[in-house]
Design a protein around this motif. Structure first.
Motif, PDB file in Angstrom:
ATOM      1  N   VAL A 121      14.504   4.818  53.511  1.00 14.08           N
ATOM      2  CA  VAL A 121      13.122   4.471  53.181  1.00 14.08           C
ATOM      3  C   VAL A 121      12.207   5.531  53.790  1.00 14.08           C
ATOM      4  O   VAL A 121      12.394   5.953  54.922  1.00 14.08           O
ATOM      5  N   PHE A 122      11.189   5.929  53.021  1.00  8.97           N
ATOM      6  CA  PHE A 122      10.282   6.982  53.458  1.00  8.97           C
ATOM      7  C   PHE A 122       8.847   6.475  53.448  1.00  8.97           C
ATOM      8  O   PHE A 122       8.491   5.620  52.646  1.00  8.97           O
ATOM      9  N   ASP A 123       8.027   7.046  54.328  1.00 13.59           N
ATOM     10  CA  ASP A 123       6.609   6.695  54.342  1.00 13.59           C
ATOM     11  C   ASP A 123       5.779   7.700  53.540  1.00 13.59           C
ATOM     12  O   ASP A 123       4.581   7.540  53.404  1.00 13.59           O
ATOM     13  N   TYR A 124       6.409   8.753  53.015  1.00 12.36           N
ATOM     14  CA  TYR A 124       5.765   9.738  52.160  1.00 12.36           C
ATOM     15  C   TYR A 124       6.591   9.896  50.891  1.00 12.36           C
ATOM     16  O   TYR A 124       7.792   9.666  50.900  1.00 12.36           O
ATOM     17  N   PRO A 125       5.964  10.332  49.786  1.00 11.51           N
ATOM     18  CA  PRO A 125       6.751  10.613  48.580  1.00 11.51           C
ATOM     19  C   PRO A 125       7.789  11.698  48.880  1.00 11.51           C
ATOM     20  O   PRO A 125       7.485  12.699  49.517  1.00 11.51           O
ATOM     21  N   THR A 126       9.007  11.470  48.426  1.00 10.25           N
ATOM     22  CA  THR A 126      10.115  12.361  48.732  1.00 10.25           C
ATOM     23  C   THR A 126      10.879  12.689  47.454  1.00 10.25           C
ATOM     24  O   THR A 126      11.005  11.846  46.574  1.00 10.25           O
ATOM     25  N   PHE A 127      11.375  13.911  47.377  1.00  9.92           N
ATOM     26  CA  PHE A 127      12.216  14.285  46.249  1.00  9.92           C
ATOM     27  C   PHE A 127      13.355  15.169  46.740  1.00  9.92           C
ATOM     28  O   PHE A 127      13.345  15.648  47.873  1.00  9.92           O
ATOM     29  N   SER A 128      14.350  15.347  45.889  1.00  5.80           N
ATOM     30  CA  SER A 128      15.548  16.103  46.248  1.00  5.80           C
ATOM     31  C   SER A 128      16.000  16.932  45.050  1.00  5.80           C
ATOM     32  O   SER A 128      15.441  16.807  43.956  1.00  5.80           O
ATOM     33  N   PRO A 129      17.024  17.753  45.216  1.00  5.42           N
ATOM     34  CA  PRO A 129      17.520  18.540  44.078  1.00  5.42           C
ATOM     35  C   PRO A 129      18.009  17.670  42.917  1.00  5.42           C
ATOM     36  O   PRO A 129      18.016  18.124  41.778  1.00  5.42           O
ATOM     37  N   LYS A 130      18.391  16.449  43.185  1.00  7.24           N
ATOM     38  CA  LYS A 130      18.845  15.558  42.111  1.00  7.24           C
ATOM     39  C   LYS A 130      17.718  15.219  41.141  1.00  7.24           C
ATOM     40  O   LYS A 130      17.970  14.846  39.998  1.00  7.24           O
ATOM     41  N   ASP A 131      16.466  15.327  41.582  1.00  3.74           N
ATOM     42  CA  ASP A 131      15.324  15.022  40.722  1.00  3.74           C
ATOM     43  C   ASP A 131      14.981  16.168  39.768  1.00  3.74           C
ATOM     44  O   ASP A 131      14.128  16.023  38.902  1.00  3.74           O
ATOM     45  N   LEU A 132      15.625  17.298  39.940  1.00  2.00           N
ATOM     46  CA  LEU A 132      15.369  18.480  39.114  1.00  2.00           C
ATOM     47  C   LEU A 132      16.318  18.481  37.919  1.00  2.00           C
ATOM     48  O   LEU A 132      17.523  18.306  38.073  1.00  2.00           O
ATOM     49  N   SER A 133      15.767  18.680  36.719  1.00  2.00           N
ATOM     50  CA  SER A 133      16.599  18.716  35.512  1.00  2.00           C
ATOM     51  C   SER A 133      17.088  20.141  35.257  1.00  2.00           C
ATOM     52  O   SER A 133      16.641  21.093  35.895  1.00  2.00           O
ATOM     53  N   TRP A 134      17.965  20.276  34.283  1.00  2.00           N
ATOM     54  CA  TRP A 134      18.493  21.585  33.909  1.00  2.00           C
ATOM     55  C   TRP A 134      17.429  22.464  33.273  1.00  2.00           C
ATOM     56  O   TRP A 134      17.579  23.680  33.205  1.00  2.00           O
ATOM     57  N   THR A 135      16.358  21.884  32.799  1.00  2.00           N
ATOM     58  CA  THR A 135      15.288  22.657  32.161  1.00  2.00           C
ATOM     59  C   THR A 135      14.127  22.920  33.113  1.00  2.00           C
ATOM     60  O   THR A 135      13.025  23.220  32.676  1.00  2.00           O
ATOM     61  N   ALA A 136      14.361  22.780  34.397  1.00  3.91           N
ATOM     62  CA  ALA A 136      13.360  23.039  35.443  1.00  3.91           C
ATOM     63  C   ALA A 136      12.146  22.130  35.315  1.00  3.91           C
ATOM     64  O   ALA A 136      11.006  22.576  35.357  1.00  3.91           O
ATOM     65  N   THR A 137      12.388  20.848  35.145  1.00  5.63           N
ATOM     66  CA  THR A 137      11.335  19.840  35.159  1.00  5.63           C
ATOM     67  C   THR A 137      11.727  18.751  36.146  1.00  5.63           C
ATOM     68  O   THR A 137      12.912  18.549  36.421  1.00  5.63           O
ATOM     69  N   ILE A 138      10.733  18.051  36.634  1.00  5.83           N
ATOM     70  CA  ILE A 138      10.969  16.941  37.557  1.00  5.83           C
ATOM     71  C   ILE A 138      10.390  15.690  36.922  1.00  5.83           C
ATOM     72  O   ILE A 138       9.228  15.680  36.498  1.00  5.83           O
ATOM     73  N   ASP A 139      11.193  14.642  36.857  1.00 10.32           N
ATOM     74  CA  ASP A 139      10.784  13.413  36.176  1.00 10.32           C
ATOM     75  C   ASP A 139      10.302  12.324  37.130  1.00 10.32           C
ATOM     76  O   ASP A 139       9.957  11.241  36.689  1.00 10.32           O
ATOM     77  N   LYS A 140      10.267  12.592  38.397  1.00  6.78           N
ATOM     78  CA  LYS A 140       9.848  11.590  39.374  1.00  6.78           C
ATOM     79  C   LYS A 140       8.324  11.453  39.330  1.00  6.78           C
ATOM     80  O   LYS A 140       7.601  12.439  39.505  1.00  6.78           O
TER      81      LYS A 140
END
Length: 172
Positions: free
Chosen positions: A77-96
Protein backbone atom coordinates in the motif's frame (compact mmCIF):
# COMPACT_ATOMS: atom_id res chain seq x y z
CA UNK A 1 13.52 -12.24 -18.88
CA UNK A 2 14.23 -12.00 -22.59
CA UNK A 3 10.77 -10.49 -23.22
CA UNK A 4 11.43 -7.81 -20.58
CA UNK A 5 14.67 -6.92 -22.33
CA UNK A 6 12.93 -6.72 -25.72
CA UNK A 7 10.09 -4.64 -24.32
CA UNK A 8 12.57 -2.27 -22.68
CA UNK A 9 14.60 -2.01 -25.90
CA UNK A 10 11.61 -1.21 -28.13
CA UNK A 11 9.96 1.21 -25.73
CA UNK A 12 13.26 3.03 -25.17
CA UNK A 13 13.66 3.35 -28.93
CA UNK A 14 10.17 4.86 -29.21
CA UNK A 15 10.79 7.32 -26.36
CA UNK A 16 14.22 8.37 -27.68
CA UNK A 17 12.72 8.97 -31.14
CA UNK A 18 9.97 11.15 -29.66
CA UNK A 19 12.62 13.13 -27.74
CA UNK A 20 14.17 14.18 -31.05
CA UNK A 21 11.04 16.26 -31.72
CA UNK A 22 11.11 18.19 -28.44
CA UNK A 23 10.54 21.92 -28.71
CA UNK A 24 11.34 23.85 -25.55
CA UNK A 25 8.96 26.71 -24.92
CA UNK A 26 10.24 29.44 -22.67
CA UNK A 27 8.00 30.40 -19.80
CA UNK A 28 8.23 33.34 -17.44
CA UNK A 29 5.65 31.99 -14.99
CA UNK A 30 6.22 32.21 -11.26
CA UNK A 31 6.39 28.73 -9.76
CA UNK A 32 3.32 27.83 -7.74
CA UNK A 33 2.64 24.18 -8.59
CA UNK A 34 5.34 21.51 -8.47
CA UNK A 35 5.34 17.93 -9.68
CA UNK A 36 8.02 15.48 -8.55
CA UNK A 37 8.86 12.14 -10.16
CA UNK A 38 10.87 9.89 -7.83
CA UNK A 39 12.69 6.67 -8.51
CA UNK A 40 12.14 4.95 -5.18
CA UNK A 41 14.43 2.10 -6.18
CA UNK A 42 17.34 3.92 -4.56
CA UNK A 43 16.06 7.22 -3.08
CA UNK A 44 13.85 7.06 0.02
CA UNK A 45 13.94 10.67 1.33
CA UNK A 46 10.68 11.65 -0.36
CA UNK A 47 9.21 13.43 2.68
CA UNK A 48 12.43 15.37 3.33
CA UNK A 49 12.53 16.61 -0.25
CA UNK A 50 8.92 17.79 -0.02
CA UNK A 51 9.75 19.51 3.27
CA UNK A 52 12.58 21.39 1.50
CA UNK A 53 10.03 22.69 -1.02
CA UNK A 54 7.72 23.81 1.80
CA UNK A 55 10.58 25.63 3.52
CA UNK A 56 11.17 27.51 0.26
CA UNK A 57 7.62 28.90 0.22
CA UNK A 58 5.93 26.27 -1.97
CA UNK A 59 2.58 25.23 -0.49
CA UNK A 60 2.41 21.52 0.36
CA UNK A 61 -1.02 21.28 -1.27
CA UNK A 62 0.55 22.45 -4.55
CA UNK A 63 3.11 19.63 -4.61
CA UNK A 64 2.15 16.42 -6.43
CA UNK A 65 4.30 13.31 -6.27
CA UNK A 66 4.58 10.31 -8.56
CA UNK A 67 6.71 7.37 -7.41
CA UNK A 68 8.38 4.74 -9.60
CA UNK A 69 9.35 1.35 -8.18
CA UNK A 70 11.08 -1.44 -10.06
CA UNK A 71 8.96 -4.08 -8.34
CA UNK A 72 5.68 -3.68 -6.51
CA UNK A 73 4.64 -6.38 -4.08
CA UNK A 74 1.13 -7.73 -4.41
CA UNK A 75 -0.42 -6.29 -1.21
CA UNK A 76 1.83 -3.24 -0.88
CA UNK A 77 0.00 0.00 0.00
CA UNK A 78 1.30 3.45 -0.94
CA UNK A 79 0.47 6.96 0.20
CA UNK A 80 1.47 8.39 -3.22
CA UNK A 81 0.55 7.31 -6.76
CA UNK A 82 3.01 4.62 -7.79
CA UNK A 83 3.83 2.89 -11.05
CA UNK A 84 6.26 0.22 -12.25
CA UNK A 85 7.62 -1.20 -15.51
CA UNK A 86 4.59 -3.52 -15.64
CA UNK A 87 2.39 -0.46 -16.29
CA UNK A 88 4.30 0.30 -19.51
CA UNK A 89 2.93 -1.19 -22.74
CA UNK A 90 4.91 -2.36 -25.76
CA UNK A 91 3.89 0.81 -27.60
CA UNK A 92 5.37 3.11 -24.92
CA UNK A 93 2.08 4.11 -23.30
CA UNK A 94 0.95 3.90 -19.70
CA UNK A 95 -2.64 2.93 -18.95
CA UNK A 96 -2.66 3.65 -15.22
CA UNK A 97 -5.13 6.52 -14.52
CA UNK A 98 -3.06 8.09 -11.71
CA UNK A 99 -0.03 8.36 -13.97
CA UNK A 100 -2.06 9.78 -16.86
CA UNK A 101 -3.61 12.37 -14.52
CA UNK A 102 -0.12 13.35 -13.35
CA UNK A 103 1.13 13.71 -16.94
CA UNK A 104 -1.91 15.78 -17.94
CA UNK A 105 -1.58 18.26 -15.07
CA UNK A 106 0.13 21.52 -16.01
CA UNK A 107 2.85 22.10 -13.42
CA UNK A 108 4.92 25.25 -13.23
CA UNK A 109 7.91 23.07 -12.25
CA UNK A 110 8.58 19.37 -12.73
CA UNK A 111 11.44 17.86 -10.74
CA UNK A 112 12.73 14.68 -12.37
CA UNK A 113 14.44 13.24 -9.31
CA UNK A 114 16.23 10.27 -10.80
CA UNK A 115 19.67 9.91 -12.31
CA UNK A 116 19.39 6.55 -14.08
CA UNK A 117 17.64 6.37 -17.43
CA UNK A 118 14.67 4.05 -17.09
CA UNK A 119 12.14 4.02 -19.89
CA UNK A 120 8.97 4.52 -17.79
CA UNK A 121 10.53 7.52 -16.04
CA UNK A 122 11.68 9.06 -19.32
CA UNK A 123 8.24 8.54 -20.83
CA UNK A 124 6.36 10.19 -17.96
CA UNK A 125 8.82 13.09 -17.81
CA UNK A 126 8.64 13.63 -21.56
CA UNK A 127 4.85 13.51 -21.75
CA UNK A 128 4.33 15.77 -18.75
CA UNK A 129 2.73 19.13 -19.51
CA UNK A 130 5.05 20.98 -17.10
CA UNK A 131 6.32 24.34 -18.29
CA UNK A 132 9.78 24.04 -16.65
CA UNK A 133 11.59 20.73 -16.06
CA UNK A 134 14.59 20.21 -13.79
CA UNK A 135 16.70 17.10 -13.42
CA UNK A 136 20.15 15.56 -13.42
CA UNK A 137 22.68 15.81 -16.29
CA UNK A 138 23.05 12.01 -16.51
CA UNK A 139 19.58 11.88 -18.11
CA UNK A 140 18.97 12.72 -21.78
CA UNK A 141 19.76 16.43 -22.20
CA UNK A 142 16.66 17.04 -24.35
CA UNK A 143 14.31 16.10 -21.52
CA UNK A 144 15.06 18.85 -18.98
CA UNK A 145 15.25 22.62 -19.32
CA UNK A 146 17.68 22.89 -16.42
CA UNK A 147 20.11 20.34 -14.96
CA UNK A 148 21.81 20.30 -11.58
CA UNK A 149 25.03 18.32 -11.29
CA UNK A 150 25.02 16.53 -7.94
CA UNK A 151 24.33 13.08 -6.53
CA UNK A 152 20.69 12.05 -6.18
CA UNK A 153 21.37 10.97 -2.59
CA UNK A 154 22.38 14.53 -1.66
CA UNK A 155 18.95 16.16 -1.92
CA UNK A 156 19.87 19.20 0.21
CA UNK A 157 22.51 20.35 -2.28
CA UNK A 158 20.09 19.72 -5.15
CA UNK A 159 17.35 21.81 -3.54
CA UNK A 160 19.76 24.61 -2.51
CA UNK A 161 21.08 24.87 -6.07
CA UNK A 162 17.58 24.64 -7.53
CA UNK A 163 16.22 27.54 -5.49
CA UNK A 164 19.37 29.58 -5.99
CA UNK A 165 18.92 29.39 -9.76
CA UNK A 166 15.15 29.80 -9.64
CA UNK A 167 15.71 33.12 -7.88
CA UNK A 168 18.23 34.15 -10.54
CA UNK A 169 15.75 33.21 -13.27
CA UNK A 170 12.97 35.15 -11.47
CA UNK A 171 10.84 32.01 -11.18
CA UNK A 172 10.11 32.46 -7.46
Amino acid sequence: MFLKYLKNFFTKKIVKKSLSNVKHVSSNNIIKTVGIIFDESYFYERAALIQELVQNEIQEKDVKVLVFKDKIKKNEVFDYPTFSPKDLSWTATIDKPEVNDFMAQEFDLLINYYDLEKVPLLLVSHQSKASFKVGFPSIDKRLNHFMISTNAENYKVFMDELFKYLKILNKI
